[in-house]
Design a protein around this motif. Structure first.
Motif, PDB file in Angstrom:
ATOM      1  N   GLY A 188      52.215 110.767  20.791  1.00  0.00           N
ATOM      2  CA  GLY A 188      51.712 111.047  22.143  1.00  0.00           C
ATOM      3  C   GLY A 188      51.851 112.507  22.550  1.00  0.00           C
ATOM      4  O   GLY A 188      51.070 113.011  23.364  1.00  0.00           O
ATOM      5  N   HIS A 209      50.437 102.140  27.743  1.00  0.00           N
ATOM      6  CA  HIS A 209      49.845 103.488  27.757  1.00  0.00           C
ATOM      7  C   HIS A 209      48.330 103.366  27.735  1.00  0.00           C
ATOM      8  O   HIS A 209      47.649 103.991  26.912  1.00  0.00           O
ATOM      9  CB  HIS A 209      50.363 104.302  26.566  1.00  0.00           C
ATOM     10  CG  HIS A 209      51.851 104.433  26.517  1.00  0.00           C
ATOM     11  ND1 HIS A 209      52.666 103.444  26.006  1.00  0.00           N
ATOM     12  CD2 HIS A 209      52.678 105.405  26.959  1.00  0.00           C
ATOM     13  CE1 HIS A 209      53.934 103.823  26.120  1.00  0.00           C
ATOM     14  NE2 HIS A 209      53.971 105.003  26.688  1.00  0.00           N
ATOM     15  N   LYS A 212      45.446 105.924  26.730  1.00  0.00           N
ATOM     16  CA  LYS A 212      46.015 107.079  26.024  1.00  0.00           C
ATOM     17  C   LYS A 212      46.055 106.884  24.506  1.00  0.00           C
ATOM     18  O   LYS A 212      46.195 107.865  23.766  1.00  0.00           O
ATOM     19  CB  LYS A 212      47.427 107.356  26.536  1.00  0.00           C
ATOM     20  CG  LYS A 212      47.473 107.750  28.005  1.00  0.00           C
ATOM     21  CD  LYS A 212      48.892 108.036  28.452  1.00  0.00           C
ATOM     22  CE  LYS A 212      48.925 108.449  29.926  1.00  0.00           C
ATOM     23  NZ  LYS A 212      50.306 108.683  30.403  1.00  0.00           N
TER      24      LYS A 212
END
Length: 273
Positions: A188, A209, A212
């Protein structure tokens, strides 16, 4: 002479009786894990929190997840309390071998090489290895597209995903991390190009997430998860297999499976550890 023969027969009967009571494996006098648990009135389970949704640390400081429910069900069936001991995943095997824990219930895949150092129950969950990439790379369709020099593939050290990635990726660099959350967090932050890990954990990470990360379609492998005990502890394995035969697909297990794999309201009750 008749007395001598009788004495020899008595000794032979005692030897046979001793062997028939041996539950730790052929030729061993070691007590089975099952007997130790009953004697100690406590089941000590090795776990590696961070493997969502199987085992996680709650915000209240305890442990929750599908594996935790399973361990508590084992303890209930044995009518004993359950103590959880936390390790890094690659520390679970050594902890089992030296007797620091009675069992390992930690999303451990049943593999031939593990059978050389421990015994494993029948499967309690079927899964596989998946590949996760940053959302901006959702155009990538296969793991082969990631296998180029300069790319870094993040994995959890000692996991099946690590072994699989190291055997399949020939050009990209496969980098070990202590656990899956650290590997995923590293990706990430832009320091890795992909993560190889168990599909259920990646599915939960996507929920956490959203927008993402992206999971590639398909799985790299098909795997079965089992409970590990000391090598050749046949009595305990036999008991566990009988227990799992009744537990898997029971109302209790289905409720646990639904809670951790179908719902997401528990996400705000766990830490990232």
């Amino acid at each position: 002479m008749k007395k001598m023969v009788s004495a020899l027969l008595l000794i032979l009967a005692l030897v046979i009786a001793g062997c028939s009571n041996d539950s730790g494996g052929a030729g061993s006098t070691e007590k089975s894990t099952l007997k130790n648990i009953k004697d100690n009135k406590k089941l000590v389970v090795g776990i590696a929190p961070g493997y969502f949704p199987f085992e996680m640390k709650s915000t209240e400081g305890g442990f929750i997840g599908y594996d935790i429910d399973l361990a508590n069900a084992v303890g209930e069936a044995l009518n004993t309390e359950v103590e959880f001991k936390q390790f890094a995943f690659d520390g679970l095997g050594p902890a089992l071998q030296i007797g620091e824990v009675d069992m390992v219930i930690a999303g451990m895949t049943i593999r031939g090489d593990r059978a050389l150092s421990m015994s494993m129950s029948n499967p309690y969950y079927k899964t596989g290895q998946a590949v996760m990439v940053p959302a901006e790379n959702k155009g990538i369709k296969s793991w082969e597209e990631l296998d180029v020099k300069g790319n870094k593939i993040a994995v959890g050290i000692g996991t099946t995903g690590a072994l699989l990635a190291k055997s399949q990726f020939k050009n990209a660099e496969v980098v070990d991390f202590e656990d899956f959350p650290l590997a995923a967090t590293t990706m990430g932050s832009g320091q890795a190009d992909a993560v190889v890990y168990d599909e259920p954990a990646i599915a939960v990470w996507r929920l956490e997430h959203e927008g993402k990360v992206h999971q590639l379609e398909g799985l790299l492998s098909a795997e079965n998860l089992g409970i590990a005990v000391k090598k050749n502890d046949f009595e305990t394995i036999q008991w566990l297999n009988s227990f799992l035969y009744s537990y898997v697909d029971s109302p209790e297990e289905l409720e646990s499976r639904n809670r951790w794999f179908e719902e997401s309201d528990w996400l705000d009750k766990v830490t990232e550890e």
